[in-house]
Scaffold this motif. Sequence first.
Motif, PDB file in Angstrom:
ATOM      1  N   GLU A   4       0.858  -1.183   0.000  1.00 39.90           N
ATOM      2  CA  GLU A   4       0.000   0.000   0.000  1.00 39.90           C
ATOM      3  C   GLU A   4       0.895   1.234   0.000  1.00 39.90           C
ATOM      4  N   VAL A   5       0.577   2.206  -0.830  1.00 35.28           N
ATOM      5  CA  VAL A   5       1.349   3.443  -0.926  1.00 35.28           C
ATOM      6  C   VAL A   5       0.416   4.593  -0.570  1.00 35.28           C
ATOM      7  N   SER A   6       0.800   5.404   0.419  1.00 33.55           N
ATOM      8  CA  SER A   6      -0.051   6.524   0.821  1.00 33.55           C
ATOM      9  C   SER A   6      -0.165   7.536  -0.319  1.00 33.55           C
ATOM     10  N   ASP A   7      -1.192   8.360  -0.261  1.00 31.44           N
ATOM     11  CA  ASP A   7      -1.409   9.366  -1.299  1.00 31.44           C
ATOM     12  C   ASP A   7      -0.234  10.346  -1.376  1.00 31.44           C
ATOM     13  N   ARG A   8       0.273  10.777  -0.225  1.00 36.82           N
ATOM     14  CA  ARG A   8       1.417  11.703  -0.209  1.00 36.82           C
ATOM     15  C   ARG A   8       2.647  11.061  -0.829  1.00 36.82           C
ATOM     16  N   ALA A   9       2.904   9.804  -0.471  1.00 30.53           N
ATOM     17  CA  ALA A   9       4.075   9.109  -1.015  1.00 30.53           C
ATOM     18  C   ALA A   9       3.913   8.902  -2.522  1.00 30.53           C
ATOM     19  N   ARG A  10       2.713   8.548  -2.956  1.00 28.33           N
ATOM     20  CA  ARG A  10       2.462   8.332  -4.384  1.00 28.33           C
ATOM     21  C   ARG A  10       2.726   9.614  -5.168  1.00 28.33           C
ATOM     22  N   ALA A  11       2.208  10.739  -4.697  1.00 28.86           N
ATOM     23  CA  ALA A  11       2.403  12.019  -5.396  1.00 28.86           C
ATOM     24  C   ALA A  11       3.880  12.384  -5.452  1.00 28.86           C
ATOM     25  N   VAL A  13       6.533  10.290  -5.269  1.00 28.52           N
ATOM     26  CA  VAL A  13       7.236   9.362  -6.167  1.00 28.52           C
ATOM     27  C   VAL A  13       6.931   9.702  -7.618  1.00 28.52           C
ATOM     28  N   GLN A  14       5.704  10.054  -7.932  1.00 29.50           N
ATOM     29  CA  GLN A  14       5.366  10.443  -9.302  1.00 29.50           C
ATOM     30  C   GLN A  14       6.162  11.684  -9.719  1.00 29.50           C
ATOM     31  N   ALA A  15       6.349  12.619  -8.811  1.00 29.90           N
ATOM     32  CA  ALA A  15       7.144  13.814  -9.116  1.00 29.90           C
ATOM     33  C   ALA A  15       8.623  13.474  -9.308  1.00 29.90           C
ATOM     34  N   GLN A  16       9.075  12.345  -8.741  1.00 28.44           N
ATOM     35  CA  GLN A  16      10.467  11.907  -8.860  1.00 28.44           C
ATOM     36  C   GLN A  16      10.686  11.001 -10.067  1.00 28.44           C
ATOM     37  N   GLY A  17       9.655  10.697 -10.816  1.00 27.85           N
ATOM     38  CA  GLY A  17       9.800   9.857 -12.002  1.00 27.85           C
ATOM     39  C   GLY A  17       8.844   8.680 -12.055  1.00 27.85           C
ATOM     40  N   GLY A  18       8.122   8.405 -10.962  1.00 23.98           N
ATOM     41  CA  GLY A  18       7.095   7.376 -10.984  1.00 23.98           C
ATOM     42  C   GLY A  18       7.551   5.955 -10.740  1.00 23.98           C
ATOM     43  N   VAL A  19       8.787   5.773 -10.251  1.00 28.42           N
ATOM     44  CA  VAL A  19       9.306   4.426  -9.982  1.00 28.42           C
ATOM     45  C   VAL A  19       9.603   4.305  -8.488  1.00 28.42           C
ATOM     46  N   LEU A  20       9.170   3.196  -7.895  1.00 25.21           N
ATOM     47  CA  LEU A  20       9.383   2.953  -6.469  1.00 25.21           C
ATOM     48  C   LEU A  20       9.953   1.552  -6.273  1.00 25.21           C
ATOM     49  N   THR A  21      11.052   1.453  -5.538  1.00 31.51           N
ATOM     50  CA  THR A  21      11.648   0.163  -5.203  1.00 31.51           C
ATOM     51  C   THR A  21      11.575  -0.044  -3.701  1.00 31.51           C
ATOM     52  N   VAL A  22      11.102  -1.222  -3.288  1.00 31.97           N
ATOM     53  CA  VAL A  22      11.067  -1.597  -1.874  1.00 31.97           C
ATOM     54  C   VAL A  22      11.934  -2.835  -1.735  1.00 31.97           C
ATOM     55  N   GLY A  49      15.594  -7.942 -12.346  1.00 24.57           N
ATOM     56  CA  GLY A  49      15.235  -9.337 -12.573  1.00 24.57           C
ATOM     57  C   GLY A  49      14.574 -10.039 -11.404  1.00 24.57           C
ATOM     58  N   PRO A  50      15.161 -10.015 -10.209  1.00 29.61           N
ATOM     59  CA  PRO A  50      14.544 -10.769  -9.108  1.00 29.61           C
ATOM     60  C   PRO A  50      13.341 -10.085  -8.458  1.00 29.61           C
ATOM     61  N   TYR A  51      13.082  -8.842  -8.789  1.00 31.62           N
ATOM     62  CA  TYR A  51      11.992  -8.092  -8.161  1.00 31.62           C
ATOM     63  C   TYR A  51      10.658  -8.405  -8.828  1.00 31.62           C
ATOM     64  N   ARG A  52       9.584  -8.298  -8.044  1.00 26.22           N
ATOM     65  CA  ARG A  52       8.248  -8.380  -8.625  1.00 26.22           C
ATOM     66  C   ARG A  52       7.882  -6.963  -9.080  1.00 26.22           C
ATOM     67  N   ARG A  53       7.494  -6.838 -10.329  1.00 30.38           N
ATOM     68  CA  ARG A  53       7.101  -5.544 -10.885  1.00 30.38           C
ATOM     69  C   ARG A  53       5.587  -5.442 -10.882  1.00 30.38           C
ATOM     70  N   ILE A  54       5.092  -4.326 -10.374  1.00 28.90           N
ATOM     71  CA  ILE A  54       3.656  -4.066 -10.326  1.00 28.90           C
ATOM     72  C   ILE A  54       3.432  -2.661 -10.882  1.00 28.90           C
ATOM     73  N   ASP A  55       2.562  -2.545 -11.866  1.00 32.94           N
ATOM     74  CA  ASP A  55       2.155  -1.242 -12.398  1.00 32.94           C
ATOM     75  C   ASP A  55       0.797  -0.915 -11.788  1.00 32.94           C
ATOM     76  N   ARG A  56       0.770   0.131 -10.954  1.00 32.95           N
ATOM     77  CA  ARG A  56      -0.483   0.454 -10.275  1.00 32.95           C
ATOM     78  C   ARG A  56      -0.556   1.931  -9.930  1.00 32.95           C
ATOM     79  N   ASP A  57      -1.706   2.516 -10.177  1.00 33.06           N
ATOM     80  CA  ASP A  57      -1.993   3.907  -9.796  1.00 33.06           C
ATOM     81  C   ASP A  57      -0.946   4.889 -10.308  1.00 33.06           C
ATOM     82  N   GLY A  58      -0.462   4.664 -11.531  1.00 27.75           N
ATOM     83  CA  GLY A  58       0.509   5.578 -12.113  1.00 27.75           C
ATOM     84  C   GLY A  58       1.933   5.384 -11.646  1.00 27.75           C
ATOM     85  N   LEU A  59       2.188   4.329 -10.872  1.00 35.32           N
ATOM     86  CA  LEU A  59       3.542   4.027 -10.394  1.00 35.32           C
ATOM     87  C   LEU A  59       4.010   2.690 -10.947  1.00 35.32           C
ATOM     88  N   ILE A  60       5.313   2.573 -11.085  1.00 35.77           N
ATOM     89  CA  ILE A  60       5.935   1.285 -11.370  1.00 35.77           C
ATOM     90  C   ILE A  60       6.618   0.871 -10.075  1.00 35.77           C
TER      91      ILE A  60
END
Length: 94
Positions: A4-11, A13-22, A49-60
Amino acid sequence: MAIEVSDRARAWVQAQGGVLTVRLSPRHGCCGGIASLAVAEAVAPDDPGPYRRIDRDGLILFIAPELVDEGLRVGLEGWWKFRHLYVDGAPLRR
């Protein structure tokens, strides 16, 4: 849900390029111990390669395999240039 990504964090990350790695990041103790702490970064992993990629709510999202389905939440804290992402809900790993 994998994460789950909070609204503030999503906005932010989108301003930083839209990619998030955990991923897990090792932390070394002063007496030789080590623990891995979940961290979130607004960059793509060096080797996706080893990461699970999820495209959701405008983020990768790239999630380390050991953190998939852990019920994690990514948030944003701080102010101005000192804002940073954090991960909540992940236990420390030995």
